[in-house]
Design a protein around this motif. Sequence first.
Motif, PDB file in Angstrom:
ATOM      1  N   ASP A 158     -17.210  -3.589   8.214  1.00 21.21           N
ATOM      2  CA  ASP A 158     -17.314  -4.953   8.740  1.00 21.21           C
ATOM      3  C   ASP A 158     -18.746  -5.284   9.168  1.00 21.21           C
ATOM      4  OD1 ASP A 158     -14.585  -5.177   8.325  1.00 21.21           O
ATOM      5  OD2 ASP A 158     -14.085  -4.578  10.372  1.00 21.21           O
ATOM      6  N   SER A 216      -5.359  -0.287  16.217  1.00 21.47           N
ATOM      7  CA  SER A 216      -6.448  -1.018  15.574  1.00 21.47           C
ATOM      8  C   SER A 216      -7.674  -0.119  15.485  1.00 21.47           C
ATOM      9  CB  SER A 216      -6.788  -2.278  16.372  1.00 21.47           C
ATOM     10  OG  SER A 216      -7.364  -1.928  17.624  1.00 21.47           O
ATOM     11  N   VAL A 257      -7.481  -1.446   3.795  1.00 24.07           N
ATOM     12  CA  VAL A 257      -6.309  -2.307   3.964  1.00 24.07           C
ATOM     13  C   VAL A 257      -6.669  -3.540   4.788  1.00 24.07           C
ATOM     14  CG1 VAL A 257      -4.002  -2.447   4.984  1.00 24.07           C
ATOM     15  CG2 VAL A 257      -4.675  -0.402   3.719  1.00 24.07           C
ATOM     16  N   SER A 258      -7.475  -3.375   5.834  1.00 24.92           N
ATOM     17  CA  SER A 258      -7.759  -4.490   6.746  1.00 24.92           C
ATOM     18  C   SER A 258      -9.244  -4.714   7.023  1.00 24.92           C
ATOM     19  CB  SER A 258      -7.050  -4.264   8.085  1.00 24.92           C
ATOM     20  OG  SER A 258      -5.656  -4.133   7.908  1.00 24.92           O
ATOM     21  N   HIS A 259     -10.101  -3.912   6.397  1.00 30.48           N
ATOM     22  CA  HIS A 259     -11.522  -4.000   6.722  1.00 30.48           C
ATOM     23  C   HIS A 259     -12.377  -3.994   5.454  1.00 30.48           C
ATOM     24  CE1 HIS A 259     -10.760  -3.317  11.023  1.00 30.48           C
ATOM     25  NE2 HIS A 259      -9.809  -2.485  10.612  1.00 30.48           N
ATOM     26  N   TRP A 319       0.837  -1.199   0.000  1.00 28.15           N
ATOM     27  CA  TRP A 319       0.000   0.000   0.000  1.00 28.15           C
ATOM     28  C   TRP A 319       0.871   1.248   0.000  1.00 28.15           C
ATOM     29  CZ3 TRP A 319      -5.090  -1.440  -0.215  1.00 28.15           C
ATOM     30  CH2 TRP A 319      -5.388  -2.745   0.181  1.00 28.15           C
ATOM     31  N   TYR A 364      -2.191   1.764  10.026  1.00 29.32           N
ATOM     32  CA  TYR A 364      -1.030   0.935   9.631  1.00 29.32           C
ATOM     33  C   TYR A 364       0.188   1.825   9.456  1.00 29.32           C
ATOM     34  CZ  TYR A 364      -1.664   2.309   4.663  1.00 29.32           C
ATOM     35  OH  TYR A 364      -1.762   2.999   3.482  1.00 29.32           O
TER      36      TYR A 364
END
Length: 377
Positions: free
Chosen positions: A330, A137, A315-317, A117, A377
């Motif tokens: 989510d 987080s 990136v993570s969700h 990224w 991140y």
Amino acid sequence: MNAIIGQRGIGKTTTLVQLLLDHVEEDRFDKRVLYVQADHFQVGSSSLYEIAEQFQAYGGKWLAFDEIHKYPDWSQELKSIYDTFPDLFVYVSGSSALEIYQGTHDLTRRMISHKMWGLSVREYLELTYSIKLPTYSLEKILKEHEKISDSILRILEEKNLKILPEFSRYLKVGYYPYFHELNDEAYYKITLEQNLHTTIDSDLAAIHPHLNANSIGKIKKLLIYIANSVPFAPNWQKIKSLLDIGDVRTLKTYFNHLEKAALIRTVTKATKKLSQIESDEKVYLDNPNQLYAICSNSPEIGTVREIFFLNMLSVSHELRLPQNGDFIVDDLYLFEIGGRKKSFHQINDHQKSFIVCDEIEHGIEARIPLWIFGFLY
């Protein structure tokens, strides 16, 4: 065998070189490491397999092939290298549009693919000012953002820095690390625009050889249309007519190419009630820097904010479009994004709803500063 996949200018080459040098204590003359630019004209006289064979025979251990998608039959040769030289560690880099199962030989069981990224706000600040900042987080940000923002702002104050002007600058020039080489906003925007065009001209053309000059031209026009329209739900018939594209199927293929190349993002609706005219999805550019580089007019700040939020959390969700509010994350947290005076009236009936506000340093309770999501991140 590991692949680093990401946009042009994101830092893949630098990362490959760093990975090699980490193995040999920064000694770039060590014969156990080799960096090869796969699209270099001199590579044409030797195959990747022959290079790997000779390198391994002379004691080589760590080998990197950069821009692998520019090399014909890359998947076949990488498969042969993996199967023939089990003691050789191989790194490759490729365009975001590259998928390791897309070649003529499937590499999914042989190669681990790592998505790379652009810089987060945290990384941008660290690289610019040589400071160390933590990541958090999403759950921690939602619960403790008051303490987190206070901690970050204290660190920045020690360097005489204010988060709001730094965040504003990040939105324009902070996502791609090569800004630190140019250190000029105008040159950066020109370079970024050129990189976006090169992604279509060179990278997409290399990965999809069937694309001809006319198709490439249509995809470029489509990207400019998207940049000046985001966010929007695509009306396929209207766009097909405006850009003189033969059929809707071809148009959707062009959209798919742009999304795989990380030039655009599409977000689907949380409910599946389709309109006869509009799609069940909304289209955005990938990151705010792109918007500032190729939008014909000054970008709408509301669009910039949404793209930033989407870019950081994706990136993570998983993000989708709710009936009320801007994004549901989510399938749990509902977010409305806006300026400092944004109210809760659109999302006040959702139990886990949050207002994300630009132009504020600190938040309170369910009102959270936008910039803090740049520390995921």
